[in-house]
Design an enzyme around this catalytic site. Structure first.
Site, PDB file in Angstrom:
ATOM      1  N   TRP A  12       0.672  -1.215  -0.150  1.00 38.35           N
ATOM      2  CA  TRP A  12       0.044   0.023   0.105  1.00 38.35           C
ATOM      3  C   TRP A  12       0.877   1.261   0.059  1.00 38.35           C
ATOM      4  O   TRP A  12       0.395   2.258  -0.546  1.00 38.35           O
ATOM      5  CB  TRP A  12      -0.954  -0.139   1.145  1.00 38.35           C
ATOM      6  CG  TRP A  12      -0.640   0.446   2.427  1.00 38.35           C
ATOM      7  CD1 TRP A  12       0.572   0.092   3.162  1.00 38.35           C
ATOM      8  CD2 TRP A  12      -1.423   1.168   3.310  1.00 38.35           C
ATOM      9  NE1 TRP A  12       0.282   0.564   4.320  1.00 38.35           N
ATOM     10  CE2 TRP A  12      -0.793   1.260   4.822  1.00 38.35           C
ATOM     11  CE3 TRP A  12      -2.424   2.124   3.325  1.00 38.35           C
ATOM     12  CZ2 TRP A  12      -1.076   2.071   5.836  1.00 38.35           C
ATOM     13  CZ3 TRP A  12      -2.999   2.863   4.325  1.00 38.35           C
ATOM     14  CH2 TRP A  12      -2.276   2.673   5.373  1.00 38.35           C
TER      15      TRP A  12
ATOM     16  N   ASN B 134       1.943  -8.423   1.491  1.00 38.57           N
ATOM     17  CA  ASN B 134       2.267  -7.402   2.422  1.00 38.57           C
ATOM     18  C   ASN B 134       3.604  -6.613   1.795  1.00 38.57           C
ATOM     19  O   ASN B 134       3.459  -5.381   1.596  1.00 38.57           O
ATOM     20  CB  ASN B 134       2.735  -7.827   3.526  1.00 38.57           C
ATOM     21  CG  ASN B 134       2.754  -6.743   4.773  1.00 38.57           C
ATOM     22  OD1 ASN B 134       2.815  -6.784   5.866  1.00 38.57           O
ATOM     23  ND2 ASN B 134       3.394  -5.580   4.349  1.00 38.57           N
TER      24      ASN B 134
ATOM     25  N   GLN C 193      -2.477  -6.304   2.065  1.00 39.89           N
ATOM     26  CA  GLN C 193      -2.315  -5.272   2.599  1.00 39.89           C
ATOM     27  C   GLN C 193      -3.444  -4.481   1.874  1.00 39.89           C
ATOM     28  O   GLN C 193      -4.119  -4.687   1.157  1.00 39.89           O
ATOM     29  CB  GLN C 193      -0.968  -4.296   2.555  1.00 39.89           C
ATOM     30  CG  GLN C 193      -0.055  -4.240   3.763  1.00 39.89           C
ATOM     31  CD  GLN C 193       1.060  -3.197   3.395  1.00 39.89           C
ATOM     32  OE1 GLN C 193       1.579  -2.849   2.562  1.00 39.89           O
ATOM     33  NE2 GLN C 193       1.664  -3.070   4.760  1.00 39.89           N
TER      34      GLN C 193
ATOM     35  N   GLU D 200       9.876 -11.810  10.354  1.00 41.20           N
ATOM     36  CA  GLU D 200      10.743 -10.574  10.190  1.00 41.20           C
ATOM     37  C   GLU D 200      10.718  -9.976  11.851  1.00 41.20           C
ATOM     38  O   GLU D 200      11.064  -8.739  11.880  1.00 41.20           O
ATOM     39  CB  GLU D 200      10.127  -9.495   9.282  1.00 41.20           C
ATOM     40  CG  GLU D 200       8.805  -8.906   9.386  1.00 41.20           C
ATOM     41  CD  GLU D 200       7.535  -9.864   9.026  1.00 41.20           C
ATOM     42  OE1 GLU D 200       6.399  -9.446   9.336  1.00 41.20           O
ATOM     43  OE2 GLU D 200       7.809 -10.919   9.077  1.00 41.20           O
TER      44      GLU D 200
ATOM     45  N   ASP E 166       0.273  -1.269  12.130  1.00 47.23           N
ATOM     46  CA  ASP E 166       1.019  -2.180  12.808  1.00 47.23           C
ATOM     47  C   ASP E 166       1.836  -1.387  13.781  1.00 47.23           C
ATOM     48  O   ASP E 166       2.916  -1.397  13.290  1.00 47.23           O
ATOM     49  CB  ASP E 166       1.633  -3.291  12.048  1.00 47.23           C
ATOM     50  CG  ASP E 166       2.432  -2.878  10.952  1.00 47.23           C
ATOM     51  OD1 ASP E 166       2.148  -1.814  10.415  1.00 47.23           O
ATOM     52  OD2 ASP E 166       3.388  -3.649  10.357  1.00 47.23           O
TER      53      ASP E 166
ATOM     54  N   GLU F 190       9.509   8.718   8.122  1.00 54.36           N
ATOM     55  CA  GLU F 190       8.292   7.679   7.993  1.00 54.36           C
ATOM     56  C   GLU F 190       6.931   8.440   8.476  1.00 54.36           C
ATOM     57  O   GLU F 190       5.931   8.259   7.893  1.00 54.36           O
ATOM     58  CB  GLU F 190       8.565   6.591   8.395  1.00 54.36           C
ATOM     59  CG  GLU F 190       7.613   5.520   8.540  1.00 54.36           C
ATOM     60  CD  GLU F 190       7.849   4.326   9.301  1.00 54.36           C
ATOM     61  OE1 GLU F 190       7.314   3.120   9.090  1.00 54.36           O
ATOM     62  OE2 GLU F 190       8.582   4.476  10.232  1.00 54.36           O
TER      63      GLU F 190
END
Length: 702
Positions: free
Chosen positions: A253, A290, A301, A372, A407, A606
């Site tokens: 996304w 994802n 996603q 991960e 998340d 971010e």
């Protein structure tokens, strides 16, 4: 006479002390109506439970069949007595988001990167600070050879961090060795759209952001495709733009906002190539994972591919390319609408509706720790066991939270309903699969409307396909307004307790408005906008994510403000007449804070702090990252946005409650009380003046 007077006095006292017969009848009628309403609510809740039980039973049957199939595979391998060498067909069993299983070279790589004793030993030994490091490291030999070598380690070596570090150094390369810098062919140093920005300072900033694209552009080396079994990266045909930092792969996304930025910079061919690689993933796997790693194949996603194609089509009007993309878009839609996939929930029919009503949820197939984030997930599951939860449920909820893109957030935590004692909430209470999210269903509504439009563009005479998606969008809107509408705004619905979430989030406003949803039919959207103004989500330095400050434990909460949501909010407001000043102000606020942070740090980030100018966001599972793909795209899209107010008119801040000190997890806000989220006008004006002193006030693009 005295007796008569006494009787009259007694009657008068009775009249004064007791209700009349009419009042008693009215009271009984009111009580009866309340009982009827309570009975209707009970019937509705029972229907919800019944529907969910049926849905869960169907999903359990599918999952049970998949487990049996995996056990059969294991049994065949054991009977052969050789776990070192497996054919492509034999190495099946690791689940895909579609409910199928991995096969071929990807399945072979997954035996090292997605599950198994080697991955578990390395992650549990914590030889890397970041769990993502190991699963991003390419293998130097085939997985069967490496697994055989691992099986020859002594038991004490398997538990020893030094021995494992030596083993990994022998058999694995460094993260990033499997790609090279992408020489972007259509990169322009002075894109026309940016050169038309009037403010010189902002124009120079936009041109500087444009120069960041090459630093984020990567292209897989040929060996990723030739030796896929040795890599967690999934080979792509074209170059890609990655977010930056620890994120060394394309994310689903995120790419929408990257594409928006590339189109602003006139990099149409690059945008097309990236979108075509995503479309190829749909045709190969049945969905878009994802991200571009095999360990992301258990989930998707938010489905933004159709919106990406729409943006490119608006720029190019290329019907031939649109027709090429359409089968992938329709296949992805089928993935989300598959009744056996676990992401489609049938809702009880309300208001005499004859049609079945469906809404969507996030639901990964993973029942083990995310590779991960292995260490973090194991720790969360251990804490959840203390609350009486099964680790399998927690792992699925964590992976499903990652599928949401949020998340993590208090939207997915049980305490969002008030069920958990205040002040004790944490990630161990996550229950993503029992939340019907406003944003996911808004994106799917947008997807349905856009697919209908695409069919009308390509074949206006064929109304069958157009009507299919147009009807689906109308039905979804009706169902959303039955279940996700709370009178003045949208709100997530909790299936576990049968009520709306207590968490007020920016997704309740930004995403529906962006998708074209403005409330039930005949509803005055001004009420929705006023609800936004009173929500406390509009903070000093940008619209914050939720009205809850989790103290840094969940990054998709206050005080963090995220670029995608702020762009969606501004563009959603642009669809509503009468919101010109508010939309312009939010756009300017976001850009100003991004620019101040750029000046102070030299990077795009971010996420950003919505309370303090020039400060980037924090919290979550990893250190804050710079780069940054969607931040660059959002800023560029807003820098070239044409202002709607052509005068010096300002936003009516007297109507806006600006968040200052949000409620913390230990004191979750109630929908009826927003007093904790109000900033005094004088303090707000002072901060705005301080910000304006740092940056020139003219932000208007051509």
């Amino acid at each position: 006479n005295n007796n008569n007077n006494n009787n009259n006095n007694n009657n008068s006292c009775m009249a004064e002390g007791f209700p009349s017969q009419a009042d008693l009848m009215q009271h009984m009628h009111d009580q009866l109506m309340e009982l009827r309403e309570a009975n209707m609510r009970l019937s509705r809740d029972m229907e919800v439970v019944r529907t969910q039980l049926l849905s869960f039973e169907k999903r359990e049957a599918v999952e049970r069949a998949a487990i049996v199939k995996r056990l059969d595979v294991v049994q065949r391998v054991v009977e052969k007595g050789d776990v070192g060498v497996m054919s492509d067909k034999e190495d099946e069993g690791i689940a895909l988001a579609t409910g199928g299983v991995m096969t071929g070279a990807i399945a072979r790589a997954a035996s090292v990167f997605c599950e198994g004793p080697l991955m578990e030993a390395v992650q549990e030994a914590r030889i890397f600070q970041d769990s993502k490091t190991f699963v991003d490291s390419p293998m130097k030999d085939d997985p069967e050879v490496i697994l055989k070598a691992f099986s020859q380690l002594r038991p004490e070596e398997v538990k020893d961090a030094t021995a494992l570090r030596k083993f990994v150094g022998r058999w694995f390369g460094q993260p990033g060795e499997d790609y090279e810098q992408w020489e972007i062919p259509d990169l322009k140093l002075q894109p026309p759209n940016l050169m038309r920005i009037r403010n010189p300072e902002m124009r120079e900033w936009a041109l500087a952001i444009n120069k960041v694209w090459p630093t984020l552009g990567i292209k897989h080396k040929p060996q990723v495709k030739d030796f896929q079994q040795r890599h967690s990266s999934m080979a792509c045909s074209n170059g890609m733009i990655v977010p930056g930092g620890r994120f060394r792969e394309m994310y689903y996304w995120d790419t929408y906002w990257v594409v928006r930025g590339l189109l602003v910079c006139d990099m149409i061919d690059s945008a097309r190539g990236i979108v075509e690689d995503l479309a190829n993933m749909v045709m190969e796997f049945g969905f878009i994972p994802n991200g571009g790693r095999i360990y992301y194949l258990d989930r998707s996603q938010p489905p933004m591919l159709t919106a990406m194609v729409q943006e490119i089509y608006k720029t190019t009007c290329d019907k031939q390319w649109l027709a090429k993309m359409l089968p992938s878009l329709e296949r992805e839609y089928s993935f989300w609408m598959n009744s056996q996939g676990g992401r489609l929930v049938e809702m009880p029919r309300l208001g005499g509706c004859r049609e079945r009503q469906y809404l969507n949820i996030y639901r990964s197939v993973r029942e083990t720790p995310r590779p991960e984030s292995y260490v973090e997930d194991v720790e969360t599951a251990k804490e959840a066991q203390g609350l009486g939860r099964a680790p399998m449920d927690v792992y699925r909820a964590l992976a499903s939270g990652a599928e949401s893109g949020w998340d993590f957030t208090t939207r997915w935590l049980e305490d969002g309903t008030g069920r958990v004692e205040q002040g004790t909430a944490n990630l161990a209470t996550i229950d993503t699969c029992h939340v019907i999210p406003v944003d996911l269903n808004s994106i799917l509504y947008h997807m349905e409307k856009t697919l209908a439009f695409f069919h009308s563009e390509l074949n206006a005479e064929n109304l069958v396909a157009f009507n299919k998606y147009e009807t689906a969008s109308q039905q979804r809107a009706l169902t959303m307004h039955s279940w996700l509408w709370v009178g003045t705004s949208y709100r997530d619905y909790r299936l576990d307790v049968g009520t709306h979430s207590a968490i007020e989030a920016l997704s309740d406003y930004a995403v529906p408005l962006w998708a074209g949803l403005k409330g039930p039919g005949g509803f005055n959207p001004e009420i929705l906008i006023n609800s936004l103004k009173r929500s406390g989500l509009l903070a000093l330095c940008g619209a914050t994510t939720t009205a809850v400050d989790s103290g840094g434990r969940t990054q998709w909460d206050a005080p963090n403000a995220w670029p995608p949501l702020n762009l969606m909010l501004v563009e959603g407001l642009d669809r509503i007449p009468g919101t010109e000043a508010l939309g312009d102000c939010l756009c300017e606020t976001w850009l100003r804070n991004n620019f101040i942070t750029w000046q102070r740090t030299g990077f795009m980030h971010e996420k950003y702090d919505s309370f303090e100018p020039g400060r980037f966001g924090a919290g979550g599972e990893y250190e804050p990252q710079v780069g940054f793909g969607w931040s660059n795209g959002t800023a560029l899209a807003l820098l070239v946005r044409e202002t709607r107010v052509k005068t010096e008119e300002s936003v009516p801040w007297g109507d806006v409650q600006v968040m200052q000190t949000p409620a913390r997890i230990g004191n979750l806000p109630r929908p009826a009380s927003r007093g904790l989220m109000i900033r005094s006008p004088s303090n707000s004006q002072l901060k705005q003046q301080q910000m304006q002193q740092q940056v020139s006030p003219t932000w208007i693009a051509a």
